[in-house]
Design an enzyme around this catalytic site. Structure first.
Site, PDB file in Angstrom:
ATOM      1  N   SER A  65      43.391  49.648 -29.045  1.00  0.00           N
ATOM      2  CA  SER A  65      43.664  50.907 -28.345  1.00  0.00           C
ATOM      3  C   SER A  65      44.990  50.765 -27.612  1.00  0.00           C
ATOM      4  CB  SER A  65      42.530  51.226 -27.356  1.00  0.00           C
ATOM      5  OG  SER A  65      42.807  52.412 -26.644  1.00  0.00           O
ATOM      6  N   ASN A  66      46.017  51.441 -28.122  1.00  0.00           N
ATOM      7  CA  ASN A  66      47.362  51.334 -27.551  1.00  0.00           C
ATOM      8  C   ASN A  66      47.548  52.418 -26.496  1.00  0.00           C
ATOM      9  OD1 ASN A  66      50.010  50.657 -27.078  1.00  0.00           O
ATOM     10  ND2 ASN A  66      50.803  51.702 -28.884  1.00  0.00           N
TER      11      ASN A  66
ATOM     12  N   GLY B  34      48.699  47.730 -23.021  1.00  0.00           N
ATOM     13  CA  GLY B  34      49.363  48.550 -22.015  1.00  0.00           C
ATOM     14  C   GLY B  34      50.813  48.830 -22.376  1.00  0.00           C
TER      15      GLY B  34
ATOM     16  N   ARG C 111      63.096  44.062 -33.802  1.00  0.00           N
ATOM     17  CA  ARG C 111      63.023  45.485 -34.105  1.00  0.00           C
ATOM     18  C   ARG C 111      64.406  46.131 -34.083  1.00  0.00           C
ATOM     19  NH1 ARG C 111      59.637  47.910 -29.707  1.00  0.00           N
ATOM     20  NH2 ARG C 111      60.243  49.842 -30.771  1.00  0.00           N
TER      21      ARG C 111
ATOM     22  N   ASP D 268      31.517  34.157 -26.158  1.00  0.00           N
ATOM     23  CA  ASP D 268      31.648  33.555 -24.834  1.00  0.00           C
ATOM     24  C   ASP D 268      33.099  33.646 -24.364  1.00  0.00           C
ATOM     25  OD1 ASP D 268      33.149  31.051 -25.706  1.00  0.00           O
ATOM     26  OD2 ASP D 268      31.288  30.806 -26.850  1.00  0.00           O
TER      27      ASP D 268
ATOM     28  N   ASP E 143      45.083  59.480 -30.167  1.00  0.00           N
ATOM     29  CA  ASP E 143      44.900  60.711 -29.400  1.00  0.00           C
ATOM     30  C   ASP E 143      45.433  61.864 -30.237  1.00  0.00           C
ATOM     31  OD1 ASP E 143      44.432  62.467 -27.241  1.00  0.00           O
ATOM     32  OD2 ASP E 143      46.521  62.276 -26.615  1.00  0.00           O
TER      33      ASP E 143
ATOM     34  N   HIS F 139      29.364  40.085 -24.931  1.00  0.00           N
ATOM     35  CA  HIS F 139      29.007  38.802 -24.322  1.00  0.00           C
ATOM     36  C   HIS F 139      27.671  38.258 -24.833  1.00  0.00           C
ATOM     37  CE1 HIS F 139      29.854  35.558 -21.826  1.00  0.00           C
ATOM     38  NE2 HIS F 139      29.742  36.094 -20.611  1.00  0.00           N
TER      39      HIS F 139
END
Length: 469
Positions: A386-387, A411, A276, A443, A336, A439
């Site tokens: 989802s960051n 995260g 980057r 698995d 968001d 689930h």
């Protein structure tokens, strides 16, 4: 005996004139009630797709009595997938709105009634009953009209209050009319309003003792001390859910029926950080090339090896559930926004480069901040990322939406000391990846292998080059 015949009815001498007026009013009213239904069309809430069976009205753009043109917006709605407008199928005058803002409406219901030009829409069906009704219904209508007319006549015949009668004020309370002059003198002396006292005398009469006891209690030091103590009782206020919160409530409630499998791992992103920085000097807007586009591409490449994580469960028949495999990778990005949480998706991420994915994320983010995401942007997702790290937080247990079988939570990046291949302590940039999977069909081993493949692409970005087409 003289008999007068009017309108097919016999009027005998001595019969009240109000009866004649009543019968004539019934006939006239019945005629107008029949013709008032002509030219009324109902706007029906059609199927909005994506398996959505109900929507919530956010706001109306029109009100009853207003004129609406064809294809102009009627209202704004919120579904599980999007916020969008419903346009009018007819031109005319809004006669009735069947629902209010915040109401939830199932598909197939009439949103509103519109009075239209019959000639313009003569070929279209109307939701109202034709003007010609069966004899039984006509009889029922006439009966109802007669009852209505009788009520109206009786209301006219009832005496009304004169202006003088209306101006007479009733006592403020029953105590005021029962107090003696001596009691009224005490009230004035102690500056007490009689309606503040509960009388103990006959029929609620306020007695001298009542006034003296009230004044003593009011002026006592204990009462003054209690009045100075701050009130620490809890105050609760009822607030309606916003349309976005209401949609989230319903979706997450359905998600609770899914048994979640959680899997977490740590990835080193040192190599991607180096790439980057190297590419930033050649880009017009280097801020757009974040870690997220690399993650999206890595997930898409891994789905080629584990396509089951791109599927959905068809459970319309609980006894015979089906697994629906989907070819395109429409990867959702949780955002968001000022209006709440939205999850637009990047369509067919497998066919896009990392740079294309970066541009698409920037476009969707801009629309989200402006509140202009469409149902096309929000519908059709197959797996979600989802960051949470761009806000803060290392670990997260993301919740699967009912139309998908997996979701990835990313995260924030943290710098920690790690050992390199030569067992030397070096600076490492680690990111926690948290997976949730359904689930019922996924698995633990499959989820771990999928996560391991994504990890290899992130930690060794050059491997993505070998898989690009």
């Amino acid at each position: 005996m003289n008999i007068l015949r009017i309108g097919g009815s016999l009027l005998r001498p001595g019969r009240p004139h109000s009866y004649l007026h009543m019968r004539y009013a019934v006939s006239s009213r019945g005629f107008h009630a029949t013709t008032s239904l002509l030219g009324i069309k109902s706007q029906i809430l059609k199927d909005v797709g994506e398996g959505i069976t109900e929507v919530q009205i956010i706001q109306w753009y029109v009100e009853e009595g207003a004129h609406i043109e064809e294809w102009k917006p009627l209202c704004q709605y919120q579904s599980d997938k999007a916020v969008d407008d419903i346009t009018s199928r007819y031109e005319g005058v809004i006669k009735k709105l069947h629902f209010e803002a915040d109401d939830t409406i199932p598909t197939g219901q009439a949103l509103c009634d519109i009075e239209v030009d019959d000639k313009k829409y003569s070929g279209q069906s109307s939701s109202h009953t034709p003007a010609t009704a069966p004899e039984g219904e006509l009889a029922k209508s006439a009966s109802e009209s007669e009852v209505t007319t009788k009520v109206e006549v009786s209301e006219v015949l009832q005496p009304t209050l004169s202006h003088q009668d209306a101006s007479i004020e009733t006592p403020k309370s029953k105590h005021a009319s029962l107090a003696t002059p001596a009691v009224r003198g005490l009230l004035k002396t102690h500056n007490i309003n009689i309606i503040d006292i509960n009388g103990t005398g006959k029929e609620g009469r306020v007695m001298k003792e009542d006034v003296l006891n009230f004044a003593q209690a009011r002026d006592s030091p204990i009462t003054s001390t209690l009045a100075s103590i701050p009130d620490k009782r809890q105050i609760e206020t009822e607030t309606k859910l916003t349309p976005i919160q209401s949609s989230m409530f319903k979706t997450m409630t359905r998600s609770l029926n899914i048994p979640h499998l959680l899997y977490a791992d740590e990835f080193q992103v040192n190599n991607i950080t180096t790439i980057r920085k190297r590419l930033a000097s050649n880009m017009q807007d280097p801020r757009k090339l974040t870690l997220l586009p690399f993650v999206v591409k890595a997930v898409s490449l891994a789905l080629n090896e584990y396509p089951i994580l791109n599927s959905r469960i068809e459970n319309s028949t609980p006894e015979k559930p089906k697994l629906i495999m989907r070819a395109k990778h429409n990867i959702g990005i949780a955002m968001d926004t000022p209006n709440g949480l939205f999850v637009p998706n990047i369509k067919d991420a497998a066919s896009l480069s990392i740079s294309d994915i970066s541009d698409e994320i920037a476009r969707l983010s801009s629309l989200g901040k402006a509140g202009k995401l469409t149902s096309t942007d929000l519908g059709g997702g197959t797996i979600t990322i989802s960051n949470i790290g761009n806000i803060g937080g290392t670990y997260v247990a993301p919740v699967i939406v009912p139309t998908e079988v997996a979701i990835l939570g990313v995260g924030r990046t943290k710098s920690v000391p790690v050992f390199d291949e030569a067992d030397q302590v070096v600076r490492g940039e680690l990111v926690n990846f948290s997976w949730s999977a359904d689930h019922r069909v996924i698995d633990g081993a499959t989820m771990a292998r999928m996560g391991g493949l994504v990890r290899s692409f992130i930690e060794s970005p050059e491997l993505m080059l070998l898989n690009l087409r």
